[in-house]
Write a protein that holds these residues in place. Sequence first.
Motif, PDB file in Angstrom:
ATOM      1  N   MET A  71       8.087  14.334   0.553  1.00  0.00           N
ATOM      2  CA  MET A  71       7.612  15.596   1.127  1.00  0.00           C
ATOM      3  C   MET A  71       6.567  16.232   0.203  1.00  0.00           C
ATOM      4  O   MET A  71       5.570  16.777   0.652  1.00  0.00           O
ATOM      5  N   TYR A  72       6.803  16.123  -1.113  1.00  0.00           N
ATOM      6  CA  TYR A  72       5.939  16.775  -2.103  1.00  0.00           C
ATOM      7  C   TYR A  72       4.617  16.039  -2.241  1.00  0.00           C
ATOM      8  O   TYR A  72       3.551  16.637  -2.187  1.00  0.00           O
ATOM      9  N   TYR A  73       4.686  14.733  -2.408  1.00  0.00           N
ATOM     10  CA  TYR A  73       3.474  13.961  -2.672  1.00  0.00           C
ATOM     11  C   TYR A  73       2.847  13.391  -1.417  1.00  0.00           C
ATOM     12  O   TYR A  73       1.689  12.984  -1.441  1.00  0.00           O
ATOM     13  N   GLY A  74       3.648  13.292  -0.332  1.00  0.00           N
ATOM     14  CA  GLY A  74       3.080  12.809   0.927  1.00  0.00           C
ATOM     15  C   GLY A  74       2.966  11.307   1.027  1.00  0.00           C
ATOM     16  O   GLY A  74       2.660  10.780   2.088  1.00  0.00           O
ATOM     17  N   VAL A  75       3.185  10.582  -0.077  1.00  0.00           N
ATOM     18  CA  VAL A  75       3.116   9.121  -0.019  1.00  0.00           C
ATOM     19  C   VAL A  75       4.271   8.537  -0.811  1.00  0.00           C
ATOM     20  O   VAL A  75       4.843   9.186  -1.683  1.00  0.00           O
ATOM     21  N   VAL A  76       4.587   7.287  -0.483  1.00  0.00           N
ATOM     22  CA  VAL A  76       5.555   6.564  -1.302  1.00  0.00           C
ATOM     23  C   VAL A  76       5.103   5.115  -1.360  1.00  0.00           C
ATOM     24  O   VAL A  76       4.473   4.605  -0.427  1.00  0.00           O
ATOM     25  N   ASN A  77       5.383   4.491  -2.497  1.00  0.00           N
ATOM     26  CA  ASN A  77       4.893   3.150  -2.760  1.00  0.00           C
ATOM     27  C   ASN A  77       6.041   2.351  -3.367  1.00  0.00           C
ATOM     28  O   ASN A  77       6.923   2.927  -4.006  1.00  0.00           O
TER      29      ASN A  77
ATOM     30  N   ARG B 136       0.825  -1.216   0.000  1.00  0.00           N
ATOM     31  CA  ARG B 136       0.000   0.000   0.000  1.00  0.00           C
ATOM     32  C   ARG B 136       0.857   1.262   0.000  1.00  0.00           C
ATOM     33  O   ARG B 136       2.042   1.233   0.350  1.00  0.00           O
ATOM     34  N   ASN B 137       0.218   2.381  -0.353  1.00  0.00           N
ATOM     35  CA  ASN B 137       0.892   3.675  -0.252  1.00  0.00           C
ATOM     36  C   ASN B 137       1.213   3.964   1.202  1.00  0.00           C
ATOM     37  O   ASN B 137       0.375   3.769   2.085  1.00  0.00           O
ATOM     38  N   LYS B 138       2.428   4.432   1.459  1.00  0.00           N
ATOM     39  CA  LYS B 138       2.809   4.778   2.830  1.00  0.00           C
ATOM     40  C   LYS B 138       2.797   6.304   2.952  1.00  0.00           C
ATOM     41  O   LYS B 138       3.540   6.984   2.238  1.00  0.00           O
ATOM     42  N   PRO B 139       1.940   6.823   3.835  1.00  0.00           N
ATOM     43  CA  PRO B 139       1.860   8.290   3.925  1.00  0.00           C
ATOM     44  C   PRO B 139       2.791   8.872   4.987  1.00  0.00           C
ATOM     45  O   PRO B 139       3.170   8.199   5.935  1.00  0.00           O
ATOM     46  N   VAL B 140       3.166  10.133   4.785  1.00  0.00           N
ATOM     47  CA  VAL B 140       3.785  10.912   5.855  1.00  0.00           C
ATOM     48  C   VAL B 140       2.835  12.056   6.147  1.00  0.00           C
ATOM     49  O   VAL B 140       2.036  12.440   5.286  1.00  0.00           O
ATOM     50  N   PRO B 141       2.879  12.610   7.385  1.00  0.00           N
ATOM     51  CA  PRO B 141       2.013  13.753   7.658  1.00  0.00           C
ATOM     52  C   PRO B 141       2.358  14.908   6.717  1.00  0.00           C
ATOM     53  O   PRO B 141       3.521  15.086   6.355  1.00  0.00           O
ATOM     54  N   PRO B 142       1.351  15.669   6.294  1.00  0.00           N
ATOM     55  CA  PRO B 142       1.643  16.796   5.409  1.00  0.00           C
ATOM     56  C   PRO B 142       2.542  17.815   6.112  1.00  0.00           C
ATOM     57  O   PRO B 142       2.417  18.030   7.316  1.00  0.00           O
ATOM     58  N   MET B 143       3.477  18.391   5.356  1.00  0.00           N
ATOM     59  CA  MET B 143       4.363  19.402   5.949  1.00  0.00           C
ATOM     60  C   MET B 143       4.505  20.575   4.979  1.00  0.00           C
ATOM     61  O   MET B 143       4.274  20.418   3.789  1.00  0.00           O
ATOM     62  N   PHE B 144       4.869  21.700   5.500  1.00  0.00           N
ATOM     63  CA  PHE B 144       5.027  22.935   4.708  1.00  0.00           C
ATOM     64  C   PHE B 144       3.821  23.143   3.791  1.00  0.00           C
ATOM     65  O   PHE B 144       3.961  23.249   2.579  1.00  0.00           O
ATOM     66  N   THR B 145       2.616  23.164   4.369  1.00  0.00           N
ATOM     67  CA  THR B 145       1.433  23.217   3.519  1.00  0.00           C
ATOM     68  C   THR B 145       1.102  24.629   3.060  1.00  0.00           C
ATOM     69  O   THR B 145       0.272  24.805   2.187  1.00  0.00           O
ATOM     70  N   GLN B 146       1.730  25.654   3.654  1.00  0.00           N
ATOM     71  CA  GLN B 146       1.395  27.018   3.264  1.00  0.00           C
ATOM     72  C   GLN B 146       1.821  27.286   1.819  1.00  0.00           C
ATOM     73  O   GLN B 146       2.724  26.651   1.297  1.00  0.00           O
ATOM     74  N   VAL B 147       1.089  28.239   1.231  1.00  0.00           N
ATOM     75  CA  VAL B 147       1.417  28.649  -0.134  1.00  0.00           C
ATOM     76  C   VAL B 147       1.692  30.146  -0.120  1.00  0.00           C
ATOM     77  O   VAL B 147       0.985  30.920   0.527  1.00  0.00           O
ATOM     78  N   LEU B 148       2.747  30.537  -0.787  1.00  0.00           N
ATOM     79  CA  LEU B 148       3.096  31.948  -0.871  1.00  0.00           C
ATOM     80  C   LEU B 148       2.441  32.516  -2.128  1.00  0.00           C
ATOM     81  O   LEU B 148       2.808  32.132  -3.241  1.00  0.00           O
ATOM     82  N   PRO B 149       1.439  33.394  -2.009  1.00  0.00           N
ATOM     83  CA  PRO B 149       0.803  33.921  -3.218  1.00  0.00           C
ATOM     84  C   PRO B 149       1.734  34.902  -3.932  1.00  0.00           C
ATOM     85  O   PRO B 149       2.387  35.728  -3.293  1.00  0.00           O
ATOM     86  N   LEU B 150       1.808  34.794  -5.233  1.00  0.00           N
ATOM     87  CA  LEU B 150       2.702  35.662  -6.003  1.00  0.00           C
ATOM     88  C   LEU B 150       1.927  36.810  -6.642  1.00  0.00           C
ATOM     89  O   LEU B 150       2.202  37.965  -6.420  1.00  0.00           O
TER      90      LEU B 150
ATOM     91  N   LYS C 270       6.709  24.043   0.177  1.00  0.00           N
ATOM     92  CA  LYS C 270       7.506  22.843  -0.080  1.00  0.00           C
ATOM     93  C   LYS C 270       8.171  22.905  -1.440  1.00  0.00           C
ATOM     94  O   LYS C 270       9.254  22.353  -1.636  1.00  0.00           O
ATOM     95  N   GLN C 271       7.556  23.644  -2.376  1.00  0.00           N
ATOM     96  CA  GLN C 271       8.233  23.821  -3.669  1.00  0.00           C
ATOM     97  C   GLN C 271       9.511  24.641  -3.488  1.00  0.00           C
ATOM     98  O   GLN C 271      10.539  24.346  -4.098  1.00  0.00           O
ATOM     99  N   ILE C 272       9.423  25.652  -2.617  1.00  0.00           N
ATOM    100  CA  ILE C 272      10.628  26.442  -2.345  1.00  0.00           C
ATOM    101  C   ILE C 272      11.692  25.553  -1.714  1.00  0.00           C
ATOM    102  O   ILE C 272      12.858  25.577  -2.113  1.00  0.00           O
ATOM    103  N   VAL C 273      11.255  24.735  -0.730  1.00  0.00           N
ATOM    104  CA  VAL C 273      12.217  23.845  -0.070  1.00  0.00           C
ATOM    105  C   VAL C 273      12.883  22.941  -1.112  1.00  0.00           C
ATOM    106  O   VAL C 273      14.108  22.776  -1.125  1.00  0.00           O
ATOM    107  N   ILE C 274      12.073  22.370  -2.016  1.00  0.00           N
ATOM    108  CA  ILE C 274      12.632  21.451  -3.017  1.00  0.00           C
ATOM    109  C   ILE C 274      13.662  22.163  -3.882  1.00  0.00           C
ATOM    110  O   ILE C 274      14.767  21.667  -4.103  1.00  0.00           O
TER     111      ILE C 274
END
Lengths: 304, 277
Positions: free
Chosen positions: A221-227, A125-139, A152-156
């Motif tokens: 971190m981006y997708y929140g799951v890994v399989n 099954r997909n293994k989830p991690v808790p969502p992190m860095f969910t805020q979005v910076l409006p441009l 999280k896009q900035i972090v990446i």
Amino acid sequence: MEVFVQQLINGLTLGSIYGLIAIGYTMVFGIIGMVNFAHGDVFMVGGFIALLFFMVMTAWLGLAVLPALMIVLVLGMVFTGLWNWAIERVAYRPLRGSFRLAPLISAIGMSILLSNLVQVLQGPRNKPVPPMFTQVLPLFEQNGYTVGIGYKQIVIMVVTAVSLAIFWYVVQKTPLGRAQRACEQDQKMASLLGINVDATISLTFVMGAALAAVAGVMYIMYYGVVNFSDGFIPGVKAFTAAVLGGIGSLPGAVIGGLLIGLIETMWSAYFSIDYKDVAAFSILAITLVFLPTGLFGRPEVEKV
Amino acid sequence: MTAPLLSLHHLSMRFGGLLAVNDVSFDVRRGEITALIGPNGAGKTTVFNCITGFYKPTEGMIALTHEDGTRFLLERLPDYRINEKARVARTFQNIRLFQGMTVLENLLVAQHNPLMAASGWTVLGVLGIGGYRRREQEAVDKAVAWLERIGLVDRADDPAGDLPYGDQRRLEIARAMCTDPVLLCLDEPAAGLNPRESLELNALLRSVRDRDGTSVLLIEHDMSVVMEISDHVVVLDYGIKIADGAPDEIRNDPKVIAAYLGVEDEEVAAVEAEVGA
């Protein structure tokens, strides 16, 4: 316009991940002339290692997300590097000097082994991690649509840029990087200058895996799951990126990764999201037919 | 003076049915330039390849003794250790520089092992701690000193593949010397050089012997170079050693003359009896 800018941001994020994986393909190809088809699964294993450490750090040790992520990055790089070191040691090194197809087949076997091993150990099954860095910076806002860049896009992007800078420094400025470039050009001569070629190749695998691990951490971190099967598609796309950039060329791998990421997201936005993988893989075929050396590749020169 | 620097004992190398080197023994003495000569196909390069670990000899022993008495059996060392531990460096008949790297980087690659240790296997080097920066600067200084000796200091940052042929030859020797060898093996260093470059090469090899104290073993077809600079000449023919001595003795040795110039049919039997073939 607003959709385009948003997709540009999304594409560059995705492309960063592909670029990090593509470097592993291109380095290994450069030094031993072999396509390491298990590399996509090494990326997936990196994701799982990150998942396990992340859970330990946050759920058991109660660390905050940011320090946990830093530790996970370092540990993920170390452990994924060890995995790839072991893979090279058992599956590729004994085949060095045998016919060209042998390590390739061995790599495909390793790829199947890794994904099945993770499936058995971690479940399908997909293994989830808790969502992190969910805020979005409006441009900016246009036509009632807000273009934003997720934290999280900035972090990446930042983590990718820093990893690539360190990696570039290692390859260009350290004795290890010089030894790698020397082995890439003439292994026999390198060994006559006292360079341990086998050790250099092993370290190349470790470095490729470390960058794949960074990609793995960014992916969960981006997708929140890994399989367990998540290694395959990103792996092949990163391989496409390496071919597009010119396999063997390090800047080519990064540029190729960004381009593949952009092509995929733009295609999803303007054409059909169902066909996004078709679009990415068509690039592989088109590149091989019309531009076999890729964007930055050197044409194969016959050695005399 | 104890044992000779390099000592080949009964070296044989067989490729299938071909005995390329047949029971060859000779010594390379410390502080001398030894030339290995012979007609084409005499097995000179095969001897080199055995010394530098390309081939594992079928029979025989290759012993290298350092000044402090440490002894290495080269036929038992893995190839990169021959340079790292036994400190033997070599060049090839064809140029094998790292074409895509700069001239300076070619000389730094040759100092890989001390630099790798100083950089803490890269980790400390990236972090910029430990003595790495100082060590790297020393390595660059040494490389530049060599570039000055071979007159290429203003081309340090050009790709090595862009240099003219004669410069590439000298750069190869400088690169080999940057590994701090006790024995430098050169395979036809004068091949393709014009007379002026040949003279420069002679001067360079003499300075390697006298200034760096590195012994030289070279294969050469250009007899002007051989007779001019070597202290000791070994002659091979069809894998067999036919002469061994000072250049003047070799020049007048009938077996050597026979091997190079050929002989009348009736003389062949006499010469063969003498050679023991």
